[in-house]
Design a protein around this motif. Sequence first.
Motif, PDB file in Angstrom:
ATOM      1  N   GLU A 100       9.428   3.320   8.783  1.00  0.00           N
ATOM      2  CA  GLU A 100       8.774   4.017   9.606  1.00  0.00           C
ATOM      3  C   GLU A 100       7.157   3.067   9.598  1.00  0.00           C
ATOM      4  N   TYR A 102       7.291   0.072  11.744  1.00  0.00           N
ATOM      5  CA  TYR A 102       7.171   0.644  13.324  1.00  0.00           C
ATOM      6  C   TYR A 102       5.597   1.001  13.577  1.00  0.00           C
ATOM      7  N   GLU A 158       4.181  -2.362  14.075  1.00  0.00           N
ATOM      8  CA  GLU A 158       4.572  -2.930  15.684  1.00  0.00           C
ATOM      9  C   GLU A 158       3.929  -2.096  16.952  1.00  0.00           C
ATOM     10  N   GLN A 159       3.826  -0.679  16.676  1.00  0.00           N
ATOM     11  CA  GLN A 159       3.102  -0.289  17.789  1.00  0.00           C
ATOM     12  C   GLN A 159       1.819  -0.210  17.887  1.00  0.00           C
ATOM     13  N   GLU A 215       1.847   6.502   8.277  1.00  0.00           N
ATOM     14  CA  GLU A 215       3.118   6.172   9.174  1.00  0.00           C
ATOM     15  C   GLU A 215       4.004   7.420   9.699  1.00  0.00           C
TER      16      GLU A 215
END
Length: 259
Positions: free
Chosen positions: A19, A22, A25-26, A225
């Motif tokens: 998580e 991610y 990365e977002q 997250e």
Amino acid sequence: MAQPKALLLRSPGTNCDLETAYAFEQSGASADRVHLNRLLEKPELLHNYQILALSGGFSYGDDISAGRIVGSLMRHHLMDAVKRFHDDGKLILGVCNGFQILIKTGLLLDDDEQGLPSSTLAWNDCQMFQDRWVNLRTAGEKCVFLKDIDQMYLPVAHAEGRFVARDEATLDRLEAAGQLCLTYTANRAGEDCVSFPDNPNGAQRHVAGVCDTTGRIFGLMPHPERYIDRTHHPRWTRGEGNSPGDGLKVFENAVEFFA
């Protein structure tokens, strides 16, 4: 500079690294999940990255105490590399178990004159694991990760999250330095919370997160997250929640720091 790279340190029991990756990365970073053993074998790997993140979970099962095993391994084998990393102007984030690890390494808060920890994270006052959503507000402008954030609504999930300082003088010093940068509140209006469950663990001065003197190391018990999209909000089907979720800005601030 080029796209920032985040190293997500994991160990047996870590369960929030996917998580967290991610979320980075977002936010525009690249993220690599690296096992602690690999970094112990080759500490110089750390210097290929701009952000070090210690994710939530139960490292080594919290068998001794939360974060102690990873904290001890880092303190005895990785401190030179991590200190160089920080001295180079880079960022370190610890969420939940990662916060516990940062406390036990001594990276986040300086030890006292006797070389003893000035603060710790103790068992929740209720003596039970707490899994709930909490209102938060920020204090000061020192912490890089909290830039332009006034308040957040995030989940917590921990049994050892009660921030306790050695004495009132230590609390006063940390507060005056702007290091007690995230606190629990009673509601979105930002009123001081006075009791459980607004403060889910009984932390002194309602502390939910702390930064170091530079503002580039940040540890917090809530999980940013876990709320980066509106559908993560527990009542999103009733029309509540923000888009993006409150937690995403924490990761965006880390990425924008290197812009």
